[in-house]
Design a protein around this motif. Structure first.
Motif, short mmCIF file in Angstrom:
data_model
loop_
_atom_site.label_atom_id
_atom_site.label_comp_id
_atom_site.label_asym_id
_atom_site.label_seq_id
_atom_site.Cartn_x
_atom_site.Cartn_y
_atom_site.Cartn_z
N MET A 1 32.22 39.39 51.74
CA MET A 1 33.61 38.99 51.76
C MET A 1 34.45 39.91 50.89
SD MET A 1 35.38 35.35 50.74
CE MET A 1 34.97 34.61 52.31
N LYS A 2 35.65 40.22 51.36
CA LYS A 2 36.59 41.00 50.55
C LYS A 2 37.53 40.05 49.81
CE LYS A 2 36.64 45.36 53.05
NZ LYS A 2 37.49 46.44 53.62
N PHE A 3 38.08 40.53 48.70
CA PHE A 3 39.00 39.76 47.88
C PHE A 3 40.30 40.54 47.76
CE2 PHE A 3 34.78 38.43 46.88
CZ PHE A 3 34.87 37.06 46.71
N PHE A 4 41.38 39.96 48.27
CA PHE A 4 42.68 40.61 48.31
C PHE A 4 43.58 39.97 47.25
CE2 PHE A 4 46.94 40.82 50.70
CZ PHE A 4 47.27 42.03 50.10
N ILE A 5 43.99 40.77 46.26
CA ILE A 5 44.85 40.27 45.19
C ILE A 5 46.31 40.56 45.56
CG2 ILE A 5 45.38 40.36 42.72
CD1 ILE A 5 42.54 41.37 42.26
N SER A 6 47.01 39.52 46.00
CA SER A 6 48.42 39.64 46.36
C SER A 6 49.22 39.50 45.08
CB SER A 6 48.80 38.56 47.37
OG SER A 6 50.16 38.65 47.71
N HIS A 7 50.00 40.53 44.75
CA HIS A 7 50.65 40.54 43.43
C HIS A 7 51.91 41.40 43.46
CE1 HIS A 7 48.64 44.37 43.63
NE2 HIS A 7 49.33 44.79 42.57
N SER A 8 52.73 41.23 42.44
CA SER A 8 53.83 42.14 42.20
C SER A 8 53.30 43.29 41.35
CB SER A 8 54.97 41.43 41.44
OG SER A 8 55.86 42.38 40.88
N SER A 9 53.66 44.52 41.68
CA SER A 9 53.16 45.65 40.89
C SER A 9 53.63 45.57 39.45
CB SER A 9 53.62 46.97 41.51
OG SER A 9 55.02 47.11 41.42
N LYS A 10 54.68 44.80 39.20
CA LYS A 10 55.15 44.63 37.81
C LYS A 10 54.22 43.75 37.00
CE LYS A 10 59.87 45.46 39.33
NZ LYS A 10 61.18 44.88 39.65
N PHE A 12 51.01 44.41 37.10
CA PHE A 12 49.83 45.26 37.26
C PHE A 12 48.74 44.97 36.24
CE2 PHE A 12 47.73 49.07 35.52
CZ PHE A 12 46.90 49.39 36.58
N LYS A 13 49.12 44.85 34.96
CA LYS A 13 48.09 44.69 33.92
C LYS A 13 47.29 43.41 34.11
CE LYS A 13 49.85 47.56 30.17
NZ LYS A 13 50.15 47.61 28.72
N TYR A 14 47.99 42.32 34.48
CA TYR A 14 47.27 41.07 34.72
C TYR A 14 46.35 41.23 35.93
CZ TYR A 14 50.38 38.69 31.40
OH TYR A 14 51.04 38.30 30.27
N GLY A 15 46.85 41.87 36.97
CA GLY A 15 46.03 42.08 38.16
C GLY A 15 44.83 42.95 37.87
N ASP A 16 45.02 43.97 37.05
CA ASP A 16 43.92 44.86 36.69
C ASP A 16 42.83 44.10 35.93
OD1 ASP A 16 42.70 47.39 36.72
OD2 ASP A 16 43.43 47.82 34.70
N ALA A 17 43.26 43.16 35.08
CA ALA A 17 42.29 42.33 34.35
C ALA A 17 41.48 41.47 35.32
CB ALA A 17 43.02 41.46 33.32
N TYR A 64 46.35 34.83 45.04
CA TYR A 64 47.79 34.98 44.81
C TYR A 64 48.04 34.99 43.30
CZ TYR A 64 48.34 33.64 49.73
OH TYR A 64 48.26 33.58 51.10
N LEU A 65 48.52 36.12 42.78
CA LEU A 65 48.86 36.22 41.36
C LEU A 65 50.35 35.94 41.24
CD1 LEU A 65 47.91 36.86 38.51
CD2 LEU A 65 48.30 39.28 38.99
#
Length: 332
Positions: A1-10, A12-17, A64-65
């Motif tokens: 299964m793939k995991f898609f992180i839907s996020h605002s690029s602003k 980014f740091k939280y998404g990267d974590a 969804y972030l």
């Protein structure tokens, strides 16, 4: 299964974590879709709209972030709507300070009464990680799981203490996010000559180019570099984390019909790249011992956009080990 992180690029740091947490609990890097980071996002030359549409149609697990910035982004809301229509399995993660009573959240496509997780709440994140692990075929050692959670919480605490907006990779303009992503793709496809002329002061990268062009590396070093490029990653596991890295390498070898040259000699290749000062310590144990290495910045900045002649050398080395035959399937 793939995991898609839907996020605002602003964010980014939280998404990267979140990306790092997923990797630490066993999600293969190639199964993580995070468009704000090289190696996890849109392949060069791909049409962004078609690519995202195809990825969502493959029913990835959508994360969804959510933040105020997310709901201010038309591109993010389009992603949310597209995933909702396909009825993807999903979970909502709330950035620090996000108010779940926000009318935008209750009026959005995501069902507000479903489970939501605050990314800075340890118990919430443990529950989230448990959900992710339950979708994986392999089990995670409890010690590794706990260390992954602790490392993640430390990262989130550091981000909360002061986000430097200048460090956020800004792939979107205020009113036209997708145009900027296309601009990024175009920028990544600049000519190799321009890349070479702009790296005269990057001593480590100059050395890196020299040893590849002159074929001064061992076969396993060449293969390890090729593996990192193909997987779009900058870090390599060491000590107990090496076992997980080797498993990923074995999958890469199988997919590319290679023999086990790299997986057998991974430790040797890693140590040689360390001796050449191409790697530096990225993460340590509680006792200060290295457990993960990362390419030095001068090299990682160019890893996914190497000059054509360097890529040819790496491809040539990879071809040398093509034609893997699994002896277990032979009739004798």
């Amino acid at each position: 299964m793939k995991f898609f992180i839907s996020h605002s690029s602003k964010d980014f740091k939280y998404g990267d974590a979140i990306v790092q947490l997923l990797k630490d609990i066993g999600v293969p890097q190639q199964n993580i879709i995070f468009t704000s980071k090289s190696g996890h996002g849109i392949p060069k030359g791909e049409d962004i709209f078609k690519w995202l549409k195809n990825e969502i149609k493959e029913n990835p697990f959508v994360i969804y972030l959510l933040s105020e910035r997310y709901y201010s982004s038309i591109a993010c809301l389009n992603e949310m709507g597209a995933a909702w229509v396909i009825e993807n399995e999903h979970i909502s993660l709330f950035t620090p300070g996000f108010d779940p009573s926000n009318p935008k959240f209750w009026e959005g496509a995501v069902e507000p009464r479903e489970l939501g997780v605050f990314i800075d709440d340890r118990q919430n994140i443990i529950e989230f990680a448990d959900i992710i692990v339950s979708t994986l075929s392999n089990k995670v050692n409890p010690v590794i799981f706990d260390e992954a959670i602790t490392k993640y919480m430390e990262t989130i605490d550091n981000i909360k203490q002061g986000i430097d907006d200048s460090e956020i990779i800004n792939y979107e303009k205020k009113d036209d996010e997708l145009t900027t992503i296309n601009d990024f793709i175009s920028h990544s496809n600049e000519k190799d000559e321009t890349l070479d002329s702009n790296t005269n002061n990057d001593i480590q990268f100059k050395k890196f180019k020299e040893v590849i062009r002159n074929r001064k590396l061992t076969d396993e070093e060449f293969l390890l570099i090729k593996y990192m490029i193909d997987m779009g990653q900058e870090t390599l596991g060491y000590r107990w984390k090496a076992e997980g890295e080797i498993q990923n390498i074995k999958q890469w070898e199988e997919v590319n019909d290679l023999d086990d040259q790299l997986s057998r000699k991974y430790s040797r290749a890693l140590n040689k790249l360390k001796i050449r000062n191409f790697l530096e310590v990225y993460d340590t144990t509680s006792y200060g011992n290295p457990r993960e290495y990362i390419l030095v910045k001068e090299i990682s900045n160019h890893l996914l956009d190497l000059p054509v002649d360097m890529v040819s050398v790496l491809d040539e080395m990879m071809e040398k080990y093509k034609g893997f035959v699994n002896s277990d399937t032979l009739p004798f």
